[in-house]
Design an enzyme around this catalytic site. Structure first.
Site, short mmCIF file in Angstrom:
data_model
loop_
_atom_site.label_atom_id
_atom_site.label_comp_id
_atom_site.label_asym_id
_atom_site.label_seq_id
_atom_site.Cartn_x
_atom_site.Cartn_y
_atom_site.Cartn_z
N MET A 75 0.80 -1.23 0.00
CA MET A 75 0.00 0.00 0.00
C MET A 75 0.84 1.28 0.00
O MET A 75 0.30 2.37 0.13
CB MET A 75 -0.96 0.00 1.20
CG MET A 75 -1.93 -1.15 1.19
SD MET A 75 -2.89 -1.21 -0.32
CE MET A 75 -3.59 -2.84 -0.18
N CYS A 76 2.14 1.16 -0.14
CA CYS A 76 3.01 2.35 -0.18
C CYS A 76 2.98 2.98 -1.58
O CYS A 76 2.99 2.29 -2.58
CB CYS A 76 4.45 1.98 0.16
SG CYS A 76 4.76 1.87 1.90
N HIS A 77 2.99 4.31 -1.58
CA HIS A 77 3.06 5.05 -2.83
C HIS A 77 4.51 5.15 -3.29
O HIS A 77 5.41 5.35 -2.46
CB HIS A 77 2.51 6.46 -2.64
CG HIS A 77 1.06 6.50 -2.30
ND1 HIS A 77 0.60 6.29 -1.03
CD2 HIS A 77 -0.03 6.68 -3.08
CE1 HIS A 77 -0.73 6.37 -1.02
NE2 HIS A 77 -1.13 6.60 -2.25
N MET A 115 7.84 4.40 6.13
CA MET A 115 8.06 3.04 5.62
C MET A 115 9.37 2.95 4.86
O MET A 115 10.07 1.93 4.91
CB MET A 115 6.89 2.58 4.74
CG MET A 115 5.60 2.38 5.52
SD MET A 115 5.76 1.35 7.00
CE MET A 115 6.37 -0.17 6.30
N GLU A 116 9.75 4.01 4.18
CA GLU A 116 11.02 4.03 3.46
C GLU A 116 12.19 3.95 4.44
O GLU A 116 13.16 3.22 4.20
CB GLU A 116 11.12 5.28 2.58
CG GLU A 116 10.26 5.24 1.34
CD GLU A 116 8.75 5.41 1.59
OE1 GLU A 116 7.97 5.17 0.66
OE2 GLU A 116 8.34 5.79 2.72
N ASP A 130 23.80 -11.11 5.41
CA ASP A 130 24.15 -11.91 4.22
C ASP A 130 25.65 -11.93 3.97
O ASP A 130 26.22 -12.98 3.66
CB ASP A 130 23.43 -11.35 3.00
CG ASP A 130 23.79 -12.12 1.73
OD1 ASP A 130 23.65 -13.36 1.72
OD2 ASP A 130 24.23 -11.48 0.76
#
Length: 159
Positions: A75-77, A115-116, A130
């Site tokens: 749902m992120c733009h 969110m970013e 990793d």
């Protein structure tokens, strides 16, 4: 469905329309951490990890993650970011080696960049894992959280 902004009139998920929101400068800072062994700490510090310069690669991964958050989080733009910065700080006590990771993201737009920042911090930690897992798979990624955000109709937030 009441005032749930992420549901349409049929009760199905939707991406919120942000076209009427005011364009402002928006920032967000997120933090996470990684607990590693002494051997990994020394390899990172000395630049002797087999896969290369761990922090430089992780920094690029964090920037790429911030730029591509809308591809990961449904749902992120998609946003035009004006800046992303990743900072590292070691906290070494006795036999504990903790790498604190801080991701700062900035844009001028009509939706926030929380969110970013969170995605950036997470991808940075995952990249370090990793690159170091051949030495020890027991690393622990610590709590990930929003430190602060500015801009937007909901105002500023500071943890």
């Amino acid at each position: 469905m009441g005032d749930f902004t992420h549901f349409n009139e049929q009760g199905r998920a939707r991406m919120v329309d942000i076209s009427d929101k005011q364009e402002t400068v928006r920032t967000a800072v997120a933090q996470t951490s990684l607990f590693v062994t002494k051997e990994i700490y020394e390899n990172i510090q000395q630049g002797t990890m087999a896969k290369g310069d761990v922090l430089s690669v992780a920094q690029v991964a964090g920037i790429m993650a911030a730029k591509n958050t809308s591809q990961w989080i449904p749902m992120c733009h998609p946003l035009a970011l004006s800046g992303v910065d990743i900072r590292f700080d070691w906290d070494v006590n006795a036999d504990t080696y903790q790498l604190k990771i801080e991701a700062s993201v900035k844009t001028k737009g009509n939706t926030g960049v929380e969110m970013e920042a969170l995605t950036s911090a997470s991808a940075t930690a995952l990249t370090i894992y990793d690159m170091c897992k051949a030495v020890d798979k027991g690393m622990i990624i610590g709590e990930t959280f929003l430190v602060e955000k500015t801009g937007g109709k909901n105002g500023d937030f500071k943890r």
